[in-house]
Design an enzyme around this catalytic site. Structure first.
Site, PDB file in Angstrom:
ATOM      1  N   HIS A   1       0.841  -1.203   0.000  1.00  0.00           N
ATOM      2  CA  HIS A   1       0.000   0.000   0.000  1.00  0.00           C
ATOM      3  C   HIS A   1       0.876   1.253   0.000  1.00  0.00           C
ATOM      4  O   HIS A   1       0.681   2.174  -0.807  1.00  0.00           O
ATOM      5  CB  HIS A   1      -0.912  -0.033   1.227  1.00  0.00           C
ATOM      6  CG  HIS A   1      -1.800   1.157   1.384  1.00  0.00           C
ATOM      7  ND1 HIS A   1      -3.166   1.071   1.273  1.00  0.00           N
ATOM      8  CD2 HIS A   1      -1.528   2.469   1.671  1.00  0.00           C
ATOM      9  CE1 HIS A   1      -3.696   2.275   1.467  1.00  0.00           C
ATOM     10  NE2 HIS A   1      -2.719   3.135   1.718  1.00  0.00           N
ATOM     11  N   GLU A   2       1.861   1.284   0.901  1.00  0.00           N
ATOM     12  CA  GLU A   2       2.732   2.455   1.012  1.00  0.00           C
ATOM     13  C   GLU A   2       3.713   2.548  -0.153  1.00  0.00           C
ATOM     14  O   GLU A   2       4.052   3.642  -0.610  1.00  0.00           O
ATOM     15  CB  GLU A   2       3.490   2.429   2.343  1.00  0.00           C
ATOM     16  CG  GLU A   2       2.599   2.564   3.569  1.00  0.00           C
ATOM     17  CD  GLU A   2       1.773   3.834   3.536  1.00  0.00           C
ATOM     18  OE1 GLU A   2       2.255   4.870   3.024  1.00  0.00           O
ATOM     19  OE2 GLU A   2       0.623   3.801   4.020  1.00  0.00           O
TER      20      GLU A   2
END
Length: 221
Positions: free
Chosen positions: A25-26
């Site tokens: 996600h990051e």
């Protein structure tokens, strides 16, 4: 009916897979930011999720939108992948097996991460999407940030209220968790706005402009 080894194995695999889901996600945020020409200083994973520390603010609403939206999209894609794996496990009568249970958990938790991050409160991803829209409409980044931050504060108080109600109904751990998340979101929302406000106020100002040159030295004793 699982053995002790199956329970521990499923727990370890699920924890590591969820950790890597947050990392993906990051990473998505960071890769899109770098593609947009924004430097990325670091990625920090902690108890509330993760943060990609950008070296500067987006220069356009489009940049803001693309960097913000890609993280939740990755979470939803992961939820879909693990959801397909879950369906496949149930079709093969393996829904109650450790792999089937882990796939179901990861599908649910990644979907929950995507939904939570899309809440329209700054500095959540959804709040950044909201800020991008307000910025594009009003052409004023500071005003857009203030409004998105106010939405973040409103959502934070909503989470705290849910936590208090949960505690009153006997769910102490879940309620306390909602309160902590709401408190963290409120602080992060206000701090992010004040940081941008200070930067906007002092941008272009030199130290020499603030120095008081009209003074007299004190006479010697």
């Amino acid at each position: 009916d699982w053995t002790g080894g199956e329970r521990w194995g499923a727990a370890v695999v699920a924890a590591l897979a969820f950790f890597n889901s947050i990392l993906l996600h990051e990473l998505a945020h960071s890769l899109v930011a770098k593609r947009e020409g924004l430097p990325v200083r670091s990625i920090t994973l902690f108890i509330f999720g993760g943060v990609s520390a950008l070296g500067g603010e987006p220069q356009t609403p489009g940049q803001e939108f693309r960097v913000a939206i890609v993280g939740p999209l990755v979470s939803f894609i992961l939820a879909a992948v693990f959801g397909i794996a879950t369906v496949a496990a149930f079709l093969n009568d393996a829904g109650d097996s450790p792999p089937g249970a882990v796939a179901l958990y990861l599908a649910i938790i990644n979907f929950a991460v995507g939904v939570f991050n899309m809440l329209p409160g700054y500095p959540l991803d959804g709040g950044r999407v909201l800020r991008a829209g307000l910025w594009a409409r009003g052409r004023n980044l500071l005003t857009a940030t203030r409004r998105a931050s106010m939405a973040g504060t409103f959502i934070a108080f909503g989470l705290i209220t849910v936590g208090v109600v949960s505690i009153l109904y006997g769910n102490f751990i879940g309620g306390a968790w909602f309160i902590v998340i709401g408190w963290f979101l409120r602080n992060a929302s206000e701090a992010s706005y004040h940081q941008l406000l200070s930067r906007s106020t002092l941008e272009g100002t030199k130290v020499a402009d603030l120095v008081n040159r009209s003074f007299e030295a004190a006479p010697p004793d």
